[in-house]
Design a protein around this motif. Structure first.
Motif, PDB file in Angstrom:
ATOM      1  N   ASP A   1       0.649  -1.156   0.023  1.00  0.00           N
ATOM      2  CA  ASP A   1      -0.163  -0.148   0.035  1.00  0.00           C
ATOM      3  C   ASP A   1       0.942   1.351  -0.019  1.00  0.00           C
TER       4      ASP A   1
ATOM      5  N   ARG B   1       1.640   2.520  -3.477  1.00  0.00           N
ATOM      6  CA  ARG B   1       0.433   2.805  -4.245  1.00  0.00           C
ATOM      7  C   ARG B   1      -0.385   4.166  -3.781  1.00  0.00           C
ATOM      8  N   PRO B   2      -1.205   4.906  -4.815  1.00  0.00           N
ATOM      9  CA  PRO B   2      -1.868   5.814  -4.016  1.00  0.00           C
ATOM     10  C   PRO B   2      -2.536   5.753  -2.826  1.00  0.00           C
ATOM     11  N   PRO B   3      -2.660   6.686  -1.807  1.00  0.00           N
ATOM     12  CA  PRO B   3      -3.301   6.519  -0.737  1.00  0.00           C
ATOM     13  C   PRO B   3      -4.718   6.253  -0.690  1.00  0.00           C
TER      14      PRO B   3
ATOM     15  N   LYS C   1      -8.652   6.114  -0.077  1.00  0.00           N
ATOM     16  CA  LYS C   1      -9.656   7.133  -0.021  1.00  0.00           C
ATOM     17  C   LYS C   1      -9.817   7.601   1.542  1.00  0.00           C
TER      18      LYS C   1
ATOM     19  N   ASP D   1      -4.081   6.848   4.696  1.00  0.00           N
ATOM     20  CA  ASP D   1      -3.270   5.733   5.229  1.00  0.00           C
ATOM     21  C   ASP D   1      -3.322   5.408   6.660  1.00  0.00           C
TER      22      ASP D   1
ATOM     23  N   THR E   1       1.270   2.721   7.377  1.00  0.00           N
ATOM     24  CA  THR E   1       1.435   2.789   6.001  1.00  0.00           C
ATOM     25  C   THR E   1       2.117   4.142   5.659  1.00  0.00           C
TER      26      THR E   1
ATOM     27  N   ARG F   1       5.381   4.860   3.670  1.00  0.00           N
ATOM     28  CA  ARG F   1       5.076   5.868   2.584  1.00  0.00           C
ATOM     29  C   ARG F   1       6.346   7.042   2.648  1.00  0.00           C
TER      30      ARG F   1
ATOM     31  N   GLU G   1       9.449   7.457  -0.107  1.00  0.00           N
ATOM     32  CA  GLU G   1       9.558   8.591  -0.813  1.00  0.00           C
ATOM     33  C   GLU G   1      10.960   9.240  -0.370  1.00  0.00           C
TER      34      GLU G   1
ATOM     35  N   SER H   1      11.493   3.565  -4.404  1.00  0.00           N
ATOM     36  CA  SER H   1      11.389   5.035  -4.833  1.00  0.00           C
ATOM     37  C   SER H   1      12.710   5.094  -5.614  1.00  0.00           C
TER      38      SER H   1
END
Length: 175
Positions: A63, A66-68, A70, A73, A77, A81, A85, A98
């Motif tokens: 996860d 992937r995009p956060p 809706k 996070d 996560t 992330r 990044e 990354s």
């Protein structure tokens, strides 16, 4: 296992790898061993100690690349992330996705891995194909549903971790 969120909660991964390699060397057991772990520093150390050792790099749910979601996070996560990044993930030992076109498989290959051991839902057709195209073996954890087992077998996985080996044996016979 080690804790990459809080290193004070576990042994150092390099020390763990060193101790495990010493035991395996004394027992002449490297040819029957696959190192599997979430903390890549230990796997990299094992590979340095015994270049012929098989090391399959485990990943938690992906996860964090992937995009956060809706609804946002989870704190875990969000931390994963951020580290990815920034290229500073404690578990990746400098081989953050990354830094490798966002690809976990390319990061594993660059780290010297022989295989990828994702959470089973991340072992999609596309992800498995990418790993195999890089020469990586692919396993998955923890698969207990026979339908999921059969789907993964059909994708050509090299290993499946399960709490239900009886169901896996049946799935293998009918695949």
């Amino acid at each position: 296992k080690s804790s990459f969120f809080d290193r004070t909660q576990s042994a150092d991964p390099v020390e763990l790898a060193t101790a495990a390699a010493a035991v395996l060397k004394r027992a002449d057991y490297f040819n029957r061993t696959i190192f599997v772990g979430f903390d890549w520093a230990g796997l990299i150390a094992a590979k340095e100690l015994a270049p012929a050792a098989q090391c399959w790099f485990t990943t938690m749910e992906l996860d964090f690349i992937r995009p956060p979601a809706k609804d946002g996070d989870t704190p875990q996560t969000a931390a994963l992330r951020h580290w990815n990044e920034a290229g500073t993930s404690p578990w990746a030992a400098g081989f953050d996705p990354s830094k490798h076109d966002g690809s976990i498989q390319k990061a594993i290959k660059a780290a010297g891995g022989d295989g990828w051991f994702p959470w089973y839902r991340d072992a999609t057709d596309e992800a498995v194909h990418e790993a195999k195209s890089l020469g990586l073996k692919v396993g998955a954890w923890t698969v207990n549903d026979p339908a999921d087992m059969k789907a993964l077998i059909a994708r050509g996985l090299d290993g499946i971790c399960t709490d239900r080996p009886d169901l896996l044996m049946k799935a293998l016979r009918t695949a």
